[in-house]
Design a protein around this motif. Structure first.
Motif, PDB file in Angstrom:
ATOM      1  N   THR A 112       0.942  -1.201   0.130  1.00 21.03           N
ATOM      2  CA  THR A 112       0.215  -0.059   0.088  1.00 21.03           C
ATOM      3  C   THR A 112       0.927   1.389  -0.075  1.00 21.03           C
ATOM      4  O   THR A 112       1.815   1.165   0.799  1.00 21.03           O
ATOM      5  CB  THR A 112      -0.792  -0.180   1.405  1.00 21.03           C
ATOM      6  OG1 THR A 112      -1.854  -1.183   1.152  1.00 21.03           O
ATOM      7  CG2 THR A 112      -1.696   1.412   1.266  1.00 21.03           C
ATOM      8  N   ASN A 113       0.603   2.062  -0.855  1.00 18.09           N
ATOM      9  CA  ASN A 113       1.264   3.321  -1.063  1.00 18.09           C
ATOM     10  C   ASN A 113       0.591   4.385  -0.025  1.00 18.09           C
ATOM     11  O   ASN A 113      -0.527   5.095  -0.602  1.00 18.09           O
ATOM     12  CB  ASN A 113       1.502   3.885  -2.432  1.00 18.09           C
ATOM     13  CG  ASN A 113       2.151   5.129  -2.544  1.00 18.09           C
ATOM     14  OD1 ASN A 113       2.764   5.651  -1.532  1.00 18.09           O
ATOM     15  ND2 ASN A 113       1.898   5.791  -3.744  1.00 18.09           N
ATOM     16  N   ARG A 114       1.237   4.847   1.105  1.00 17.84           N
ATOM     17  CA  ARG A 114       0.735   5.955   1.907  1.00 17.84           C
ATOM     18  C   ARG A 114       1.417   7.296   1.485  1.00 17.84           C
ATOM     19  O   ARG A 114       1.378   8.131   2.544  1.00 17.84           O
ATOM     20  CB  ARG A 114       0.943   5.504   3.345  1.00 17.84           C
ATOM     21  CG  ARG A 114      -0.204   4.360   3.680  1.00 17.84           C
ATOM     22  CD  ARG A 114      -1.669   4.636   4.042  1.00 17.84           C
ATOM     23  NE  ARG A 114      -2.427   3.257   4.102  1.00 17.84           N
ATOM     24  CZ  ARG A 114      -3.651   3.221   3.597  1.00 17.84           C
ATOM     25  NH1 ARG A 114      -4.255   4.181   2.909  1.00 17.84           N
ATOM     26  NH2 ARG A 114      -4.269   2.253   3.807  1.00 17.84           N
ATOM     27  N   LEU A 115       2.446   7.140   0.616  1.00 13.90           N
ATOM     28  CA  LEU A 115       2.993   8.504   0.327  1.00 13.90           C
ATOM     29  C   LEU A 115       2.068   9.509  -0.454  1.00 13.90           C
ATOM     30  O   LEU A 115       1.013   9.208  -0.765  1.00 13.90           O
ATOM     31  CB  LEU A 115       4.282   8.120  -0.654  1.00 13.90           C
ATOM     32  CG  LEU A 115       5.392   7.154   0.063  1.00 13.90           C
ATOM     33  CD1 LEU A 115       6.262   6.748  -1.112  1.00 13.90           C
ATOM     34  CD2 LEU A 115       5.837   7.708   1.337  1.00 13.90           C
ATOM     35  N   ASP A 116       2.451  10.639  -0.608  1.00 12.06           N
ATOM     36  CA  ASP A 116       1.785  11.668  -1.417  1.00 12.06           C
ATOM     37  C   ASP A 116       2.221  11.657  -2.882  1.00 12.06           C
ATOM     38  O   ASP A 116       2.010  12.556  -3.476  1.00 12.06           O
ATOM     39  CB  ASP A 116       1.930  13.080  -0.644  1.00 12.06           C
ATOM     40  CG  ASP A 116       3.375  13.614  -0.926  1.00 12.06           C
ATOM     41  OD1 ASP A 116       4.384  12.633  -1.497  1.00 12.06           O
ATOM     42  OD2 ASP A 116       3.763  14.662  -0.391  1.00 12.06           O
ATOM     43  N   GLN A 117       2.758  10.660  -3.440  1.00 14.37           N
ATOM     44  CA  GLN A 117       3.455  10.495  -4.621  1.00 14.37           C
ATOM     45  C   GLN A 117       3.436   9.057  -5.196  1.00 14.37           C
ATOM     46  O   GLN A 117       3.346   8.174  -4.354  1.00 14.37           O
ATOM     47  CB  GLN A 117       4.908  11.340  -4.858  1.00 14.37           C
ATOM     48  CG  GLN A 117       5.563  10.556  -3.934  1.00 14.37           C
ATOM     49  CD  GLN A 117       7.200  11.150  -3.880  1.00 14.37           C
ATOM     50  OE1 GLN A 117       7.840  10.998  -4.458  1.00 14.37           O
ATOM     51  NE2 GLN A 117       7.111  12.211  -2.977  1.00 14.37           N
ATOM     52  N   PRO A 118       3.317   8.872  -6.378  1.00 14.66           N
ATOM     53  CA  PRO A 118       3.475   7.334  -6.933  1.00 14.66           C
ATOM     54  C   PRO A 118       4.603   6.771  -6.650  1.00 14.66           C
ATOM     55  O   PRO A 118       5.719   7.552  -6.561  1.00 14.66           O
ATOM     56  CB  PRO A 118       2.837   7.677  -8.564  1.00 14.66           C
ATOM     57  CG  PRO A 118       3.094   8.932  -8.817  1.00 14.66           C
ATOM     58  CD  PRO A 118       3.350   9.725  -7.588  1.00 14.66           C
ATOM     59  N   THR A 119       4.579   5.436  -6.638  1.00 13.88           N
ATOM     60  CA  THR A 119       5.605   4.664  -6.422  1.00 13.88           C
ATOM     61  C   THR A 119       5.315   3.319  -7.101  1.00 13.88           C
ATOM     62  O   THR A 119       4.388   2.774  -7.111  1.00 13.88           O
ATOM     63  CB  THR A 119       6.157   4.626  -4.923  1.00 13.88           C
ATOM     64  OG1 THR A 119       7.337   3.995  -4.791  1.00 13.88           O
ATOM     65  CG2 THR A 119       5.311   3.863  -3.991  1.00 13.88           C
ATOM     66  N   THR A 120       6.548   2.496  -6.905  1.00 15.25           N
ATOM     67  CA  THR A 120       6.612   1.045  -7.175  1.00 15.25           C
ATOM     68  C   THR A 120       7.524   0.248  -6.513  1.00 15.25           C
ATOM     69  O   THR A 120       8.497   0.809  -5.631  1.00 15.25           O
ATOM     70  CB  THR A 120       6.808   0.859  -8.709  1.00 15.25           C
ATOM     71  OG1 THR A 120       8.075   1.002  -8.900  1.00 15.25           O
ATOM     72  CG2 THR A 120       6.048   1.437  -9.685  1.00 15.25           C
ATOM     73  N   ILE A 121       7.322  -1.082  -6.611  1.00 19.55           N
ATOM     74  CA  ILE A 121       8.482  -1.785  -5.781  1.00 19.55           C
ATOM     75  C   ILE A 121       9.427  -2.619  -6.923  1.00 19.55           C
ATOM     76  O   ILE A 121       8.727  -3.489  -7.595  1.00 19.55           O
ATOM     77  CB  ILE A 121       8.063  -2.727  -4.589  1.00 19.55           C
ATOM     78  CG1 ILE A 121       7.547  -1.938  -3.416  1.00 19.55           C
ATOM     79  CG2 ILE A 121       9.468  -3.185  -4.036  1.00 19.55           C
ATOM     80  CD1 ILE A 121       7.216  -2.854  -2.342  1.00 19.55           C
ATOM     81  N   HIS A 122      10.677  -2.439  -6.911  1.00 19.33           N
ATOM     82  CA  HIS A 122      11.531  -3.413  -7.801  1.00 19.33           C
ATOM     83  C   HIS A 122      12.177  -4.285  -6.876  1.00 19.33           C
ATOM     84  O   HIS A 122      12.748  -3.924  -6.057  1.00 19.33           O
ATOM     85  CB  HIS A 122      12.212  -2.453  -8.578  1.00 19.33           C
ATOM     86  CG  HIS A 122      13.355  -2.940  -9.392  1.00 19.33           C
ATOM     87  ND1 HIS A 122      13.160  -4.274 -10.257  1.00 19.33           N
ATOM     88  CD2 HIS A 122      14.716  -3.203  -9.302  1.00 19.33           C
ATOM     89  CE1 HIS A 122      14.260  -4.506 -10.570  1.00 19.33           C
ATOM     90  NE2 HIS A 122      15.347  -4.066 -10.422  1.00 19.33           N
TER      91      HIS A 122
END
Ligand SMILES: [Cu+2]
Length: 474
Positions: free
Chosen positions: A102-112
């Motif tokens: 789950t992304n609780r940041l204020d910007q998009p992300t992914t996991i590599h």
């Protein structure tokens, strides 16, 4: 939680030898002691909530938090589950890993999943998935086929998100592991602080060109930590370079390292060395025998390293102090047994592809431009191949600055450097590419078609175009 996954941090060292290929010469119990990673260097293990012993199912949340990098010193950070590094994901080779992210940041992300041979759709790269939006979730599901030391990090705005703390280690154990009294991860990084004591914002053209090198050296997210050791003890260090641009040339006076693994897992023949080099993104798995005297406090140092254009350390820096217990020395262990056989890839008749890395400054636009075959991502034409085809690439660095090369999805062998055959065969996914060097690599994509990135692992260079796509067709 399955008992076979909790070997590294919370149990006494005696348990680590269980299931190892090297038979203990003396009863392991006589060698056990306090876990050196128990205090200052401790990294939490991801909590596995699946009762199936062959499935590791965890929750991972990217969120803002406070990062206490030294006692009483905190910076605003981006964290996985509130800590830097994020929790270590532990599994056995062949396990299925399920990550509820789950992304609780204020910007998009992914996991590599750096180094793990995942399906292309799980790779977390710009071609694998749309970035996970703030507030959104994504389920990553893959098997971990290979034993070794890997790591995870975002593949979006890397120089911001990784610099602010988004990274964690992955430890995958196989049936044959070298014997050690204790083991743990040592994730290397550094911090650049602004005048306000917080992580400095993105820097000027020089930082964009050289990559960020911090002034606060970190091990497992902490500065000034100590690693307890006992004379005669054998420690296994799983080293990960999570830094943006720092090249870690490591030495521990009075000690030698025995390299037992590289990016892709065990080496064929363990080799002793006075120094190690980890380029950004790199991993090394080493044994350190406690050859110091009881009560001594040797220091693991980062040695000077020039990587072009004045970048790199000019003076040695202390990274980690070891503290020898006063206890008398344990009897030394035998040298480690041979690792896995690594068959050389047959490359006869394969026409090498040339992949040229270069850089220049666009003075009109006041920006640095990093290129692959004279183009910048996303405008670099794809390299197209097929599953099972042997690939031979000549990586040519046309610039003075070093560019650590990383290939997603597949391990490769280094065939030669500047025409000289590479001495030791190994499986790699991230290697040093020196200034004006030509490195020949070979690999054979297994049955995981899709789009796979290859790029420089200096984070600022990725963001300024030094990235491209290998398209593997079925
Ligand atoms: Cu680079």
């Amino acid at each position: 939680m399955p008992p076979n996954r909790r070997l590294s941090w919370t149990l006494p060292a005696v348990l680590i030898a269980v299931g190892c290929g090297d038979a203990p010469a003396t009863p392991a119990v006589t060698r056990s002691g306090p876990d050196p990673w128990a205090a200052a260097l401790r990294v939490a293990t991801a909590v596995d909530r699946n009762p199936d012993p062959r499935v590791v199912e965890i929750d991972l949340e990217a969120r803002f938090g406070e990062w206490e990098y030294a006692p009483g010193r905190r910076v605003r950070a981006m964290t996985y589950n509130g800590s830097v590094p994020g929790p270590t994901i532990e599994a056995r080779a062949g396990d299925t890993v399920v990550v509820h992210f789950t992304n609780r940041l204020d910007q998009p992300t992914t996991i590599h999943w750096h180094g793990v041979r995942v399906p292309a759709a799980m790779d977390g790269s710009p071609h694998s998935q749309p970035p996970v939006a703030p507030g959104a979730s994504f389920e990553y599901r893959f098997t971990v086929p290979d034993a070794g030391t890997f790591w995870y990090h975002p593949h979006v705005a890397e120089s911001v998100q990784m610099e602010r703390g988004l990274y964690g280690a992955i430890v995958v154990r196989g049936d044959r592991e070298p014997r050690a009294d204790v083991e743990g991860v040592l994730v290397l990084d550094d911090l650049l602080l602004g005048a306000d004591g917080q992580i400095a914002p993105t820097g000027d053209l020089v930082e964009q060109h050289n990559g960020r090198e911090g002034t606060v050296p970190l091990v497992n997210g902490r500065a000034g930590a100590e690693l307890p050791i006992r004379a005669g003890q054998r420690q296994r260090w799983r080293l990960v370079n999570a830094g943006s641009a720092r090249f870690y040339r490591l030495a521990l006076p009075g000690h030698r390292f025995t390299v037992v693994g590289t990016d892709g897992g065990p080496v064929e023949t363990p080799r002793a060395s006075d120094e190690l080099l980890l380029v950004p993104g790199d991993r090394l798995d080493v044994l350190v025998d406690g050859t110091g005297a009881p009560g001594s406090t040797p220091v693991l140092q980062v040695l000077p390293y020039a990587r072009g254009h004045g970048a790199g350390l000019t003076e040695a820096v202390d990274l980690l102090r070891l503290r020898y217990a006063a206890d008398p020395a344990l009897p030394a262990l035998d040298p480690p047994a041979a690792g896995a056989r690594i068959e050389p890839l047959a490359t006869d008749g394969v026409t090498p592809r040339t992949v040229t890395f270069d850089e220049h400054i666009d003075r009109d636009a006041e920006r640095v431009v990093f290129t692959i075959n004279d183009r910048s991502y996303p405008d670099v034409p794809d390299i197209v191949t097929r599953v099972g085809a042997t690939e031979v690439w000549d990586l040519v660095n046309a610039s003075e600055m070093e560019h650590p090369f990383h290939l997603h999805g597949f391990f490769f062998q280094v065939v030669s450097r500047n025409g000289l055959p590479e001495g030791q065969r190994s499986w790699e996914d991230t290697i040093q590419l020196r200034g004006e060097e030509r490195v020949r690599i070979a690999f054979r994509p297994d049955a995981r078609p899709g789009h796979w990135m290859y790029h420089c692992h200096i984070l600022e260079h990725v963001e300024h175009g030094m990235m491209a796509t290998l398209r593997v067709e079925p």
